[in-house]
Scaffold this motif. Structure first.
Motif, PDB file in Angstrom:
ATOM      1  N   SER A 198       0.832  -1.208   0.000  1.00 26.91           N
ATOM      2  CA  SER A 198       0.000   0.000   0.000  1.00 26.91           C
ATOM      3  C   SER A 198       0.869   1.262   0.000  1.00 26.91           C
ATOM      4  CB  SER A 198      -0.957  -0.003   1.196  1.00 26.91           C
ATOM      5  OG  SER A 198      -0.214  -0.118   2.378  1.00 26.91           O
ATOM      6  N   ILE A 199       1.980   1.214   0.726  1.00 29.46           N
ATOM      7  CA  ILE A 199       2.899   2.370   0.750  1.00 29.46           C
ATOM      8  C   ILE A 199       3.493   2.583  -0.639  1.00 29.46           C
ATOM      9  CG2 ILE A 199       5.139   3.183   1.631  1.00 29.46           C
ATOM     10  CD1 ILE A 199       4.328   1.792   4.316  1.00 29.46           C
ATOM     11  N   ALA A 200       3.866   1.478  -1.272  1.00 32.71           N
ATOM     12  CA  ALA A 200       4.452   1.565  -2.614  1.00 32.71           C
ATOM     13  C   ALA A 200       3.456   2.158  -3.609  1.00 32.71           C
ATOM     14  CB  ALA A 200       4.900   0.184  -3.073  1.00 32.71           C
ATOM     15  N   MET A 201       2.211   1.705  -3.513  1.00 35.07           N
ATOM     16  CA  MET A 201       1.151   2.216  -4.393  1.00 35.07           C
ATOM     17  C   MET A 201       0.955   3.713  -4.183  1.00 35.07           C
ATOM     18  SD  MET A 201      -0.591  -0.188  -6.254  1.00 35.07           S
ATOM     19  CE  MET A 201      -2.354  -0.011  -6.155  1.00 35.07           C
ATOM     20  N   LEU A 202       0.952   4.080  -2.915  1.00 34.52           N
ATOM     21  CA  LEU A 202       0.754   5.485  -2.561  1.00 34.52           C
ATOM     22  C   LEU A 202       1.884   6.343  -3.126  1.00 34.52           C
ATOM     23  CD1 LEU A 202      -1.444   6.878  -0.792  1.00 34.52           C
ATOM     24  CD2 LEU A 202       0.251   6.984   1.001  1.00 34.52           C
ATOM     25  N   LEU A 203       3.095   5.848  -2.941  1.00 35.82           N
ATOM     26  CA  LEU A 203       4.270   6.570  -3.450  1.00 35.82           C
ATOM     27  C   LEU A 203       4.208   6.715  -4.967  1.00 35.82           C
ATOM     28  CD1 LEU A 203       7.231   5.207  -1.321  1.00 35.82           C
ATOM     29  CD2 LEU A 203       6.522   7.579  -1.517  1.00 35.82           C
ATOM     30  N   LEU A 204       3.829   5.622  -5.606  1.00 31.01           N
ATOM     31  CA  LEU A 204       3.734   5.617  -7.065  1.00 31.01           C
ATOM     32  C   LEU A 204       2.725   6.654  -7.530  1.00 31.01           C
ATOM     33  CD1 LEU A 204       5.213   3.733  -9.088  1.00 31.01           C
ATOM     34  CD2 LEU A 204       3.053   2.555  -9.374  1.00 31.01           C
ATOM     35  N   LEU A 205       1.613   6.678  -6.821  1.00 31.76           N
ATOM     36  CA  LEU A 205       0.545   7.618  -7.155  1.00 31.76           C
ATOM     37  C   LEU A 205       1.016   9.053  -6.963  1.00 31.76           C
ATOM     38  CD1 LEU A 205      -2.524   7.215  -7.911  1.00 31.76           C
ATOM     39  CD2 LEU A 205      -3.000   7.885  -5.575  1.00 31.76           C
ATOM     40  N   VAL A 206       1.649   9.292  -5.823  1.00 35.73           N
ATOM     41  CA  VAL A 206       2.136  10.646  -5.510  1.00 35.73           C
ATOM     42  C   VAL A 206       3.189  11.083  -6.522  1.00 35.73           C
ATOM     43  CG1 VAL A 206       3.482  11.947  -3.815  1.00 35.73           C
ATOM     44  CG2 VAL A 206       1.568  10.556  -3.065  1.00 35.73           C
ATOM     45  N   SER A 230       3.241  14.808 -13.194  1.00 33.73           N
ATOM     46  CA  SER A 230       2.282  15.429 -14.113  1.00 33.73           C
ATOM     47  C   SER A 230       2.089  16.906 -13.796  1.00 33.73           C
ATOM     48  CB  SER A 230       0.954  14.686 -14.056  1.00 33.73           C
ATOM     49  OG  SER A 230       0.401  14.839 -12.773  1.00 33.73           O
ATOM     50  N   ILE A 231       2.204  17.259 -12.483  1.00 32.97           N
ATOM     51  CA  ILE A 231       2.019  18.664 -12.101  1.00 32.97           C
ATOM     52  C   ILE A 231       3.282  19.481 -12.374  1.00 32.97           C
ATOM     53  CG2 ILE A 231       1.696  20.200 -10.112  1.00 32.97           C
ATOM     54  CD1 ILE A 231      -0.162  17.977  -8.971  1.00 32.97           C
ATOM     55  N   ASP A 246       6.053  18.719 -14.066  1.00 34.61           N
ATOM     56  CA  ASP A 246       6.868  18.513 -15.258  1.00 34.61           C
ATOM     57  C   ASP A 246       6.296  19.170 -16.510  1.00 34.61           C
ATOM     58  OD1 ASP A 246       9.368  17.473 -15.514  1.00 34.61           O
ATOM     59  OD2 ASP A 246       8.666  15.791 -16.712  1.00 34.61           O
ATOM     60  N   ARG A 247       5.293  20.016 -16.373  1.00 33.32           N
ATOM     61  CA  ARG A 247       4.700  20.647 -17.562  1.00 33.32           C
ATOM     62  C   ARG A 247       5.681  21.559 -18.304  1.00 33.32           C
ATOM     63  NH1 ARG A 247      -1.208  21.727 -15.047  1.00 33.32           N
ATOM     64  NH2 ARG A 247      -1.975  19.636 -15.316  1.00 33.32           N
ATOM     65  N   PRO A 248       6.370  22.459 -17.582  1.00 31.87           N
ATOM     66  CA  PRO A 248       7.338  23.312 -18.294  1.00 31.87           C
ATOM     67  C   PRO A 248       8.418  22.486 -18.991  1.00 31.87           C
ATOM     68  CG  PRO A 248       6.965  24.098 -16.081  1.00 31.87           C
ATOM     69  CD  PRO A 248       6.316  22.786 -16.173  1.00 31.87           C
ATOM     70  N   ASN A 249       8.815  21.419 -18.307  1.00 32.48           N
ATOM     71  CA  ASN A 249       9.822  20.560 -18.907  1.00 32.48           C
ATOM     72  C   ASN A 249       9.305  19.920 -20.181  1.00 32.48           C
ATOM     73  OD1 ASN A 249      11.471  21.166 -16.835  1.00 32.48           O
ATOM     74  ND2 ASN A 249      11.052  19.293 -15.670  1.00 32.48           N
ATOM     75  N   ALA A 250       8.021  19.539 -20.113  1.00 29.80           N
ATOM     76  CA  ALA A 250       7.441  18.920 -21.294  1.00 29.80           C
ATOM     77  C   ALA A 250       7.437  19.906 -22.451  1.00 29.80           C
ATOM     78  CB  ALA A 250       6.032  18.456 -20.985  1.00 29.80           C
ATOM     79  N   GLU A 251       7.091  21.158 -22.133  1.00 27.70           N
ATOM     80  CA  GLU A 251       7.092  22.173 -23.182  1.00 27.70           C
ATOM     81  C   GLU A 251       8.497  22.378 -23.726  1.00 27.70           C
ATOM     82  OE1 GLU A 251       5.276  25.655 -21.641  1.00 27.70           O
ATOM     83  OE2 GLU A 251       3.351  24.654 -21.371  1.00 27.70           O
ATOM     84  N   LEU A 252       9.427  22.401 -22.806  1.00 22.90           N
ATOM     85  CA  LEU A 252      10.817  22.551 -23.228  1.00 22.90           C
ATOM     86  C   LEU A 252      11.214  21.412 -24.148  1.00 22.90           C
ATOM     87  CD1 LEU A 252      12.676  23.714 -20.029  1.00 22.90           C
ATOM     88  CD2 LEU A 252      12.546  24.910 -22.201  1.00 22.90           C
ATOM     89  N   ALA A 253      10.744  20.251 -23.765  1.00 22.34           N
ATOM     90  CA  ALA A 253      11.071  19.081 -24.574  1.00 22.34           C
ATOM     91  C   ALA A 253      10.502  19.241 -25.971  1.00 22.34           C
ATOM     92  CB  ALA A 253      10.536  17.826 -23.922  1.00 22.34           C
ATOM     93  N   ILE A 254       9.266  19.708 -26.032  1.00 28.50           N
ATOM     94  CA  ILE A 254       8.632  19.893 -27.336  1.00 28.50           C
ATOM     95  C   ILE A 254       9.414  20.930 -28.138  1.00 28.50           C
ATOM     96  CG2 ILE A 254       6.553  20.782 -28.476  1.00 28.50           C
ATOM     97  CD1 ILE A 254       5.053  19.542 -25.965  1.00 28.50           C
TER      98      ILE A 254
END
Lengths: 201, 312
Positions: free
Chosen positions: B107-115, B121-122, B124-132
């Protein structure tokens, strides 16, 4: 399974180190009852607690068999572990007594007047002895229980408690004296009867 | 109080259990007297001890459930294998489901994965734009690299299926341009690269236009046509077309030289020769930067162009 019964405790323990379940089973059969009785006597006649402690001790043997020194006597080593477990439990109970107002009825010490009334109502020597054992100092109690309830020799007790044999003997003798004073209303009569019976035989 | 050493020599317990005070020998009695205050005390101790022995032997054993042994045996058997030990640790039998370490770890692993996923996703948006952007930049840079490669040479536009060697002869005629043109032509011959798609169209149109003009001259016999025609207008037309198509006509000096050659030949009234004059050796480039350098070379050759016009 048969061959394991002929093995000594230390030989079995050596096999337990190698995770031999049959060797462990043999050791369990040899000492589980003895240990359960010891814990029962030492831990306020609480059967459930005695079972739990006995299980804990054997679990320790499974999980940390390397802690056992093969040069030592297994029985004395095991009882020394058991004795330490009891000491820890006494400490826990002492803390609880200091912090809690609603003590377990079974652990309360009855005063002399009450015990006198009890003695009138209940003639069972063993019950009185049990009560008196609870009043004993932890060291005296453990020595006394090992000697008279576990049938351990003076030497074994000395090894278990890491004492000299002389110290064990003197401790036992003074405990006996103390109990005699407390139990003189019962024991002498009972003993007289017994002595009479022995004399008649 | 009596000395402890005497107890060690003779065991008082043995005496108490075996004999009453009256039965003791003199030696035993003297020893017993060191331990007890009176014969009565000896008797009381003896009675108590015998009673205790009786009670202890009659003591009932504590009941031990069989499950304890089973659990312990299972525990030791699970320890025999490495994975069995891990499994026994992670999923112990005598523990409620929610308290099993394996389930807790999962359950801890799942939680960590989710977080972590949400975090990525929150944050890394600028990075994604930079990547594009970087990808776009790479895409942009690719043609540049191609163009840089092409920069070293010149696209030769084949018009009228003329052989480069023939053109060389035609172009090499003016002495003034010869050296420059030779240099250029050497480059052309050394690196022949396929022309850009847009430029042949422009070149063809121009070629057609010139052909038409030459045909008109031939039919009309108007040799003065080339005297009055502003060749630079054609040059500008080519340049403008090239800019709008993001391709640039480079090597303007060569183009101008070609045109100038054409004019020289017109002045000589050799209509047949005029037919062979083409707008070949028009090279292309894809960047404004290169266009600037081309413009520069045109500017540098401005005097030469003027001189040629004056000469004509």
């Amino acid at each position: 399974m048969g061959k394991y019964t002929s093995y000594s405790d230390n030989e079995l323990m050596q096999l337990v180190v190698d995770k031999d379940s049959r060797a462990f089973s043999e050791l369990y059969d040899r000492y589980s009852q003895m240990l359960a009785n010891y814990f029962f006597k030492m831990l306020w006649q609480d059967e459930e607690k005695a079972q739990d402690f006995m299980q804990d001790l054997f679990t320790k043997i499974i999980e940390k068999p390397h802690l056992f020194d093969l040069k030592r006597n297994f029985k004395t080593w095991m009882f020394s572990v058991a004795n330490n477990m009891c000491k820890n439990e006494y400490r826990k109970q002492a803390i609880r007594k200091n912090t809690s107002y609603d003590m377990d009825e079974g652990y309360q010490i009855k005063d002399n007047q009450a015990s006198a009334l009890d003695s009138l109502q209940d003639s069972l020597f063993s019950e009185k002895l049990t009560q008196e054992l609870e009043l004993l100092d932890e060291k005296q109690k453990s020595t006394f229980v090992m000697r008279y309830f576990q049938d351990m020799s003076i030497k074994e007790i000395a090894e278990t408690l890491d004492l000299s044999e002389g110290t064990v003997k003197s401790r036992l003798f003074y405990t006996l004296k103390k109990l005699t004073v407390s139990l003189k209303d019962f024991a002498p009569q009972m003993a007289k009867v017994l002595l009479l019976l022995i004399g008649l035989n | 109080m009596k000395e402890d050493n005497s107890i060690q020599n003779i065991d008082i317990e043995e005496l108490l259990l075996s004999k009453d005070y009256d039965s003791l020998t003199m030696e035993e009695k003297s020893f017993a007297d060191t331990q007890v205050d009176s014969p009565q005390e000896y008797s009381e101790l003896r009675a108590t001890l015998i009673s205790i022995k009786q009670v202890s032997s009659a003591e009932e054993n504590v009941l031990i459930p069989h499950r304890i042994k089973e659990e312990l045996i299972h525990k030791i058997e699970s320890k025999t294998t490495f994975f069995g030990g891990i499994a026994a640790f992670l999923f112990p039998k005598d523990v409620p489901l929610f308290r099993k370490p394996g389930l807790q770890f999962a359950s801890i692993a799942m939680l960590l994965l989710l977080v972590v996923n949400i975090g990525i996703s929150i944050t890394d948006r600028p990075n994604a734009e930079l990547a594009i952007n970087s990808i776009k930049q790479q895409e942009r840079q690719l043609p540049l690299i191609e163009e840089e490669k092409k920069e070293e040479g010149f696209y030769d536009i084949e018009i009228n299926n003329q052989e480069p060697e023939e053109r060389k002869e035609v172009i090499a005629k003016p002495d003034v341009q010869k050296i420059e043109m030779d240099d250029e032509i050497v480059l052309v011959e050394s690196e022949k690269v396929a022309p850009a798609n847009s430029l042949p169209v422009v070149a063809k149109e121009l070629n057609k236009k010139y052909k038409q003009e030459v045909a008109d001259v031939k039919s009309d016999g108007n040799q003065a046509y080339f005297d009055t025609k502003d060749v630079t207008a054609d040059m500008e037309e080519i340049a403008v077309t090239s800019i709008t198509d993001t391709t640039v006509i480079t090597n303007f000096n060569l183009s101008v030289a070609d045109v100038a050659t054409t004019r020289i030949r017109t002045n000589e009234s050799t209509a047949v020769l005029m037919e062979s004059v083409t707008l070949d050796n028009i090279s292309t480039k894809g960047s404004k930067k290169n266009f600037k350098s081309a413009s520069k070379s045109l500017k540098e050759n401005e005097e030469l162009i003027d001189f040629l016009f004056v000469a004509m």
